[in-house]
Design an enzyme around this catalytic site. Sequence first.
Site, PDB file in Angstrom:
ATOM      1  N   GLY A  44       0.775  -1.235   0.000  1.00  0.00           N
ATOM      2  CA  GLY A  44       0.000   0.000   0.000  1.00  0.00           C
ATOM      3  C   GLY A  44       0.802   1.277   0.000  1.00  0.00           C
ATOM      4  O   GLY A  44       0.412   2.260  -0.621  1.00  0.00           O
ATOM      5  N   ASP A 102       0.645   3.492   4.398  1.00  0.00           N
ATOM      6  CA  ASP A 102      -0.424   4.111   3.621  1.00  0.00           C
ATOM      7  C   ASP A 102      -1.546   4.645   4.507  1.00  0.00           C
ATOM      8  O   ASP A 102      -1.972   5.775   4.363  1.00  0.00           O
ATOM      9  CB  ASP A 102      -0.968   3.177   2.541  1.00  0.00           C
ATOM     10  N   ASP A 105      -5.630   2.800  10.841  1.00  0.00           N
ATOM     11  CA  ASP A 105      -6.970   2.914  11.418  1.00  0.00           C
ATOM     12  C   ASP A 105      -6.949   2.354  12.840  1.00  0.00           C
ATOM     13  O   ASP A 105      -6.739   3.098  13.775  1.00  0.00           O
ATOM     14  CB  ASP A 105      -8.061   2.319  10.523  1.00  0.00           C
ATOM     15  N   LYS A 133      -7.089   7.284   9.928  1.00  0.00           N
ATOM     16  CA  LYS A 133      -8.517   7.073  10.190  1.00  0.00           C
ATOM     17  C   LYS A 133      -8.682   6.938  11.711  1.00  0.00           C
ATOM     18  O   LYS A 133      -8.949   5.874  12.255  1.00  0.00           O
ATOM     19  CB  LYS A 133      -8.994   5.815   9.459  1.00  0.00           C
ATOM     20  N   PHE A 154     -14.260   3.293   3.675  1.00  0.00           N
ATOM     21  CA  PHE A 154     -13.226   2.493   3.038  1.00  0.00           C
ATOM     22  C   PHE A 154     -12.762   3.214   1.784  1.00  0.00           C
ATOM     23  O   PHE A 154     -13.570   3.628   0.961  1.00  0.00           O
ATOM     24  CB  PHE A 154     -13.723   1.085   2.705  1.00  0.00           C
ATOM     25  N   ASP A 161      -5.863  -0.376  -1.633  1.00  0.00           N
ATOM     26  CA  ASP A 161      -6.640  -1.309  -2.457  1.00  0.00           C
ATOM     27  C   ASP A 161      -7.805  -1.914  -1.703  1.00  0.00           C
ATOM     28  O   ASP A 161      -7.912  -1.805  -0.486  1.00  0.00           O
ATOM     29  CB  ASP A 161      -5.737  -2.440  -2.932  1.00  0.00           C
ATOM     30  N   ARG A 167      -5.336   0.046  -6.722  1.00  0.00           N
ATOM     31  CA  ARG A 167      -4.123   0.710  -6.239  1.00  0.00           C
ATOM     32  C   ARG A 167      -3.633   1.773  -7.219  1.00  0.00           C
ATOM     33  O   ARG A 167      -2.986   2.723  -6.830  1.00  0.00           O
ATOM     34  CB  ARG A 167      -2.986  -0.304  -6.051  1.00  0.00           C
TER      35      ARG A 167
END
Length: 181
Positions: A44, A102, A105, A133, A154, A161, A167
């Site tokens: 990511g 990337d 969360d 997040k 999301f 991705d 991506r």
Amino acid sequence: MEYKLDKIMISREKIASRVREIAAEIVKDNGMNDELVIVGILTGAAVFLTDLVRELPEDMNVKIDFMSVASYGNDTKSSGVVRIYHDLKNSIEGKNVIVVEDIVDSGLTLSHLLKLLEGRHPSSLKVCVLLDKYSRRETEVKLDYCGFQVPDEFVVGYGLDYAGRWRHLKDIKTVVPVEAK
């Protein structure tokens, strides 16, 4: 469940501008002389890391290494089980290290990874993340450099991705479930 692309959350122009700002912060904080090891978390963070390091000065002492860890599989939520698929090729002992991720969360994957890396005795260990997040945080992790805080949706694109898809998108977009027919 199947998903489809929805709206642009962060445009490619905003991303590029913020990446330049983060690179300037890294230069200010880390200077030009000490070796800086930037650890990209695959897959990511690859796009973000690539753009980020290209914004650093040519004469800055930068080395790049990668790790591959996973906790999502083909789901939209972390499983909580962290697997290391590819480890660093070089020692980080005594080095200044920035982990480039990337998105954060729950913080569970990153917390696990930082404990592992701290055990390798770097001189300093910082975190640079494209997306935070925070509303999903289950464990606190310090983010030294953060691109954007995002709501609990999301997102895909710019390296992020869903089950290996999207991506390659230049913007960060939300995805929504496809309605059953």
